[in-house]
Enzyme design. Sequence first.
Site, PDB file in Angstrom:
ATOM      1  N   TRP A 156      -6.877  -7.469  -5.393  1.00  0.00           N
ATOM      2  CA  TRP A 156      -5.538  -7.571  -5.767  1.00  0.00           C
ATOM      3  C   TRP A 156      -4.494  -8.152  -5.579  1.00  0.00           C
ATOM      4  O   TRP A 156      -3.422  -9.271  -5.421  1.00  0.00           O
ATOM      5  CB  TRP A 156      -5.022  -6.415  -6.081  1.00  0.00           C
ATOM      6  N   GLU A 202      -5.233  -8.946 -14.152  1.00  0.00           N
ATOM      7  CA  GLU A 202      -5.702  -7.879 -14.467  1.00  0.00           C
ATOM      8  C   GLU A 202      -7.463  -7.823 -14.506  1.00  0.00           C
ATOM      9  O   GLU A 202      -8.612  -7.927 -14.152  1.00  0.00           O
ATOM     10  CB  GLU A 202      -6.251  -6.081 -14.972  1.00  0.00           C
ATOM     11  N   TYR A 245       4.988  -5.084  -3.364  1.00  0.00           N
ATOM     12  CA  TYR A 245       4.869  -5.049  -4.769  1.00  0.00           C
ATOM     13  C   TYR A 245       4.671  -3.011  -5.700  1.00  0.00           C
ATOM     14  O   TYR A 245       5.312  -3.231  -6.154  1.00  0.00           O
ATOM     15  CB  TYR A 245       3.332  -5.752  -5.008  1.00  0.00           C
TER      16      TYR A 245
END
Length: 201
Positions: free
Chosen positions: A60, A52, A30
Amino acid sequence: MSPDSAGVIIGGDGLARPAWASTDPLMRDYYDQEWGLPVTDEQGLYERICLEGFQAGLSWATILRKRPAFRAAFAGFDPDAVALFGDADVERLLQDPGIIRNRLKIHAAIKNARATLELRNDGGLVDFVWSFRPVSTPRPRVAADIPTQSEESVALSKALRKRGFSFVGPTTMFALMEAVGIVDTHLLASHRRGSSGIWTD
C-alpha cells in the site's frame, strides 16, 4: 518507538499504532488522518476501489506514493471522465511512469468507472457498497486477529462483479471496507480505535 504488549507500537509522540503505520511517515499520516474514516461520496469511493485494485500484489505504501500521479492520470478519479477513456488513453497510461503500468488494472479502472455510472440508476455506488456493512466489527488485539476477508466482503465482491466491476476480489474488498470505515480493524489499543464514529467499541 517501543513495542507494547497490546500489539501496538508506541511512537515518539506517545501514540499507539500498529507496526505497519509506525515507521514510514507517509503511512503514519495516512493511518492517523485517513484510513478507517468513512468515505461516503461517489468519487472518493470509486477512487478507493481503483487504488485497492492497483494495489493487488503490491504494498500500500507504493500506491500511496503514487497517488498524486494516479489522480493526475485518471482525471482526479472522476468516474464521468474516466468512463470516456478509450484505447488512446490506455496507451497513454501504459507510458506513464508515475502509475502502475498494468494493462489489466488500467482497463479495470475504466470498466469500473462505467459500472459506477450504471449504478446511478439503482441508488448509486455509495449506497450499494455501504449496504454490505456487517452488524458487528472485528475487535483485534494483535495484527494476527485481523481477518483478510469476511462473509460480507465475499458478498460485496460477487455483487460488484455482477454489476460489471473488475479487480474486486473478496480480499481486496475487505481491504476497501477497512479503509473506508465499513469495518473497524484498528487494534483495540490503537489511538485510532473507534475514530470512524460508526463503530465505537
